[in-house]
Design an enzyme around this catalytic site. Structure first.
Site, PDB file in Angstrom:
ATOM      1  N   LYS A 243       0.838  -1.209   0.000  1.00 33.70           N
ATOM      2  CA  LYS A 243       0.000   0.000   0.000  1.00 33.70           C
ATOM      3  C   LYS A 243       0.865   1.249   0.000  1.00 33.70           C
ATOM      4  O   LYS A 243       0.643   2.183  -0.772  1.00 33.70           O
ATOM      5  CB  LYS A 243      -0.939  -0.019   1.189  1.00 33.70           C
ATOM      6  CG  LYS A 243      -1.910   1.164   1.216  1.00 33.70           C
ATOM      7  CD  LYS A 243      -2.774   1.161   2.466  1.00 33.70           C
ATOM      8  CE  LYS A 243      -3.752   0.008   2.478  1.00 33.70           C
ATOM      9  NZ  LYS A 243      -4.707   0.094   3.613  1.00 33.70           N
TER      10      LYS A 243
ATOM     11  N   GLU B  63       9.962  -5.722   4.213  1.00 35.91           N
ATOM     12  CA  GLU B  63      10.136  -7.049   3.614  1.00 35.91           C
ATOM     13  C   GLU B  63       9.840  -7.017   2.118  1.00 35.91           C
ATOM     14  O   GLU B  63      10.599  -7.552   1.296  1.00 35.91           O
ATOM     15  CB  GLU B  63       9.209  -8.067   4.295  1.00 35.91           C
ATOM     16  CG  GLU B  63       9.495  -8.296   5.768  1.00 35.91           C
ATOM     17  CD  GLU B  63       8.642  -7.432   6.673  1.00 35.91           C
ATOM     18  OE1 GLU B  63       8.415  -7.848   7.821  1.00 35.91           O
ATOM     19  OE2 GLU B  63       8.212  -6.342   6.233  1.00 35.91           O
TER      20      GLU B  63
ATOM     21  N   GLU C 150      -5.026 -11.409  14.101  1.00 35.17           N
ATOM     22  CA  GLU C 150      -4.592 -10.020  13.982  1.00 35.17           C
ATOM     23  C   GLU C 150      -5.745  -9.073  14.288  1.00 35.17           C
ATOM     24  O   GLU C 150      -5.533  -7.957  14.757  1.00 35.17           O
ATOM     25  CB  GLU C 150      -4.050  -9.761  12.567  1.00 35.17           C
ATOM     26  CG  GLU C 150      -3.305  -8.444  12.423  1.00 35.17           C
ATOM     27  CD  GLU C 150      -2.521  -8.350  11.132  1.00 35.17           C
ATOM     28  OE1 GLU C 150      -1.445  -8.961  11.040  1.00 35.17           O
ATOM     29  OE2 GLU C 150      -3.010  -7.681  10.193  1.00 35.17           O
TER      30      GLU C 150
ATOM     31  N   HIS D  18      -4.252 -38.010  11.018  1.00 35.31           N
ATOM     32  CA  HIS D  18      -3.053 -38.801  11.278  1.00 35.31           C
ATOM     33  C   HIS D  18      -1.953 -37.948  11.907  1.00 35.31           C
ATOM     34  O   HIS D  18      -0.795 -38.358  11.958  1.00 35.31           O
ATOM     35  CB  HIS D  18      -2.546 -39.430   9.978  1.00 35.31           C
ATOM     36  CG  HIS D  18      -3.484 -40.456   9.416  1.00 35.31           C
ATOM     37  ND1 HIS D  18      -3.353 -41.800   9.667  1.00 35.31           N
ATOM     38  CD2 HIS D  18      -4.597 -40.326   8.641  1.00 35.31           C
ATOM     39  CE1 HIS D  18      -4.322 -42.465   9.060  1.00 35.31           C
ATOM     40  NE2 HIS D  18      -5.095 -41.586   8.435  1.00 35.31           N
TER      41      HIS D  18
ATOM     42  N   LYS E 118       7.756  -4.044  13.632  1.00 34.39           N
ATOM     43  CA  LYS E 118       8.425  -3.334  12.533  1.00 34.39           C
ATOM     44  C   LYS E 118       9.371  -2.271  13.079  1.00 34.39           C
ATOM     45  O   LYS E 118      10.503  -2.116  12.608  1.00 34.39           O
ATOM     46  CB  LYS E 118       7.385  -2.679  11.621  1.00 34.39           C
ATOM     47  CG  LYS E 118       6.526  -3.641  10.824  1.00 34.39           C
ATOM     48  CD  LYS E 118       5.530  -2.864   9.982  1.00 34.39           C
ATOM     49  CE  LYS E 118       4.595  -3.783   9.208  1.00 34.39           C
ATOM     50  NZ  LYS E 118       3.606  -3.013   8.417  1.00 34.39           N
TER      51      LYS E 118
ATOM     52  N   GLY F  71      -5.414  -4.613   5.274  1.00 37.86           N
ATOM     53  CA  GLY F  71      -4.589  -5.550   4.528  1.00 37.86           C
ATOM     54  C   GLY F  71      -5.109  -6.976   4.537  1.00 37.86           C
ATOM     55  O   GLY F  71      -5.108  -7.662   3.521  1.00 37.86           O
ATOM     56  N   ARG F  72      -5.564  -7.439   5.706  1.00 40.83           N
ATOM     57  CA  ARG F  72      -5.999  -8.833   5.804  1.00 40.83           C
ATOM     58  C   ARG F  72      -7.364  -9.075   5.172  1.00 40.83           C
ATOM     59  O   ARG F  72      -7.831 -10.198   5.109  1.00 40.83           O
ATOM     60  CB  ARG F  72      -5.982  -9.280   7.266  1.00 40.83           C
ATOM     61  CG  ARG F  72      -6.783  -8.428   8.224  1.00 40.83           C
ATOM     62  CD  ARG F  72      -6.421  -8.768   9.657  1.00 40.83           C
ATOM     63  NE  ARG F  72      -7.051  -7.925  10.670  1.00 40.83           N
ATOM     64  CZ  ARG F  72      -6.634  -6.727  11.026  1.00 40.83           C
ATOM     65  NH1 ARG F  72      -5.584  -6.195  10.410  1.00 40.83           N
ATOM     66  NH2 ARG F  72      -7.252  -6.044  11.982  1.00 40.83           N
TER      67      ARG F  72
END
Length: 551
Positions: free
Chosen positions: A207, A213, A360, A391, A519, A274-275
């Site tokens: 954005k 990152e 979050e 399993h 951050k 964002g999510r």
């Protein structure tokens, strides 16, 4: 939205008393006493059938939970949610990801202005661009068509698109889709070694175009690309970059500096978290992977669930009921986790996607007044696809000491003709929820061992290890088939569930200051590493940094 501490409501007090009465009641008893239980505790909606009868609730629990929703004024909160009110108060933003999947004729109001024309314009841009890349008319700098697309982002700019492209792999076209998210250099290099720079398109999703990152990976990719430019192609560096890079961002200046052509830039809005951004231009890689038509079907499915959530009565409202069940287990039974078990390999990334969306959002320790809460919020989300999970960790759910409510997600019809695979898969799907409910008694185990010819001594020795208490709660979400539209509805179901939980817990679900803290500290430590100065840190961190610097 009103600031109401849920623990001060009459319904909460009544739920506490009711919990003491029902907490040891076994699900088998509830089914014996209520012959129409499956009908009473299920919701049919379009191609969804949601069965929540295998939960440790009765009609009184159901009523009191709905009373709680009314007391915190959930209906009014839902209205604010859809009408563009600034319910993300700590960032002074509206929460309007639902506006991204509205029909073109609808109005999406924000501060008195209809923002839907702008949304539709971006969607048309996504359609034009994705069609040109998929058809091959968008050429790389040497005149070759694009064969590979790399999405470069992190968090919501990665988890949503990668989950969707995996989930809709059946509908995928010829393009190879890759994702780079982790700042770990090994990650980006492993992706790059598979690529031909002449036929690869990179989509940078950030954005602000400042996310550490993402920008680190983007610059590494840019250097890799420029180093491999073919001189005989006769094009400039900027001209080549303009054919191979696109951006989803609002930072026009940074994008221009990077060299990305303005025609390949897709805007974002600060009223989309964002999510929850896969419905926006962040979904460009989805449209490139499965085609724009399927991206539209995904949006339409989410819109279908939006209407259900906004218009249905609370007692027949899927996200509302599921959220109330989470509150019931979290705040009364003390259950801290919830398992998400999709019985399809296509949804193998779905639990990871929901980890961000849920944890979050609702992992908050202060209420809307900024006061510390004295009750549990949030839920730890985890899971894997069945039958693999059976399993792996189902032992803990069946016989462990923790109460773990679980959502089982299955589909009536497979996407391929499967020669009996699907019946075997779904037999496990149904068997597990029944086994978790019923368990296995000492009498059943003893009889079973007797039929195998074991002696009384052997039976007595083995008995404690083979008994299952049962009474483990599960929700069953049974959907006709995994399509772009049904997937859109499924994701939106959980989005609205998150919202309802936040309303009841009286917290802000749409900020994420805990992410920002990490951050900030990482930026400081990176500077300290460059300066080789660790004086400001505690003795543990100082020692770790010193050892790292000596490598």
């Amino acid at each position: 939205m009103k600031n109401i501490n849920p623990t001060t409501t009459a319904a909460w007090s009544q739920l506490q008393k009711h919990f003491q009465e029902i907490k040891h009641t076994h699900l088998k008893t509830l089914f014996e006493e209520e012959k129409n239980r499956a009908e009473a505790f299920s919701i049919r909606w379009r191609d969804f059938y949601v069965d929540y009868s295998k939960h440790r609730i009765d009609k009184e629990t159901h009523k009191l939970l709905l009373d709680l929703a009314q007391e915190v004024d959930l209906p009014a909160a839902i209205k604010s949610y859809f009408e563009g009110d600034r319910i993300n108060e700590t960032e002074n933003r509206a929460v309007l990801h639902t506006g991204l999947r509205q029909p073109a004729v609808a109005k999406v109001m924000l501060d008195g202005e209809d923002v839907n024309p702008e949304v539709q314009e971006v969607k048309q841009h996504i359609e034009r661009f994705s069609r040109s890349v998929i058809s091959g008319s968008h050429k790389g700098y040497t005149g070759k068509s694009i064969t590979d697309v790399v999405n470069v982002g992190i968090g919501g700019s990665d988890l949503g698109p990668v989950m969707i492209t995996e989930a809709l792999a059946f509908y995928k076209n010829h393009l190879n889709i890759h994702f780079v998210s982790n700042v770990d250099g090994d990650h980006v290099q492993e992706v790059l070694k598979k690529l031909n720079p002449e036929t690869t398109l990179f989509v940078i999703v950030s954005k602000t175009f400042t996310t550490q990152e993402t920008l680190t990976n983007a610059n590494t990719i840019r250097e890799w690309f420029v180093d491999r430019l073919l001189p005989q192609a006769g094009v400039s560096e900027n001209s080549a970059i303009s054919r191979h890079f696109a951006a989803v961002s609002t930072n026009v200046e940074a994008i221009e500096k990077f060299g990305i052509d303005a025609d390949n830039v897709f805007p974002m809005w600060n009223w989309v978290g964002g999510r929850f951004s896969l419905w926006s231009a962040v979904g460009l890689s989805i449209a490139l992977s499965v085609g724009y038509e399927n991206f539209e079907r995904l949006l339409e499915g989410a819109y279908d669930m939006d209407r259900h959530f906004r218009e249905s009565k609370l007692e027949k409202n899927i996200p509302v009921v599921l959220a109330l069940l989470t509150v019931w287990y979290n705040n009364f039974f003390g259950a801290e986790t919830q398992a998400i078990i999709p019985y399809t390999q296509y949804l193998h990334r779905f639990p990871a996607y929901l980890q961000q969306a849920i944890m979050e959002s609702n992992g908050k320790h202060v209420d809307r007044n900024g006061k510390p809460v004295d009750y549990q919020t949030g839920t730890v989300i985890w899971g894997e696809p069945g039958t693999n999970s059976q399993h792996a960790f189902f032992q803990l759910i069946h016989q462990g000491t923790k109460l773990i409510p679980a959502d089982f997600i299955g589909f009536k019809r497979p996407l391929y003709l499967d020669s009996g695979h699907h019946d075997k898969l779904m037999a496990n799907f149904f068997a597990q929820t029944e086994a978790l409910m019923n368990g296995k008694t000492e009498e059943q185990v003893s009889q079973e061992l007797k039929t195998k010819g074991l002696s009384e001594k052997e039976i007595k020795q083995l008995l404690p290890f083979k008994v299952f208490d049962g009474n483990k709660p599960t929700t069953t979400v049974l959907i006709d088939q995994l399509t772009p539209r049904s997937l859109g509805s499924l994701i939106a179901m959980y989005e609205h569930k998150i919202f309802v939980e936040g309303v009841i817990w009286n917290i802000f679900s749409y900020d994420q200051w805990g992410v920002e803290l990490g951050k900030q500290l990482a930026t400081k430590i990176l500077n300290d590493l460059e300066q080789n100065d660790f004086a400001d840190h505690d003795s543990s961190t100082k020692e770790l940094l010193t050892r790292y610097r000596k490598r």
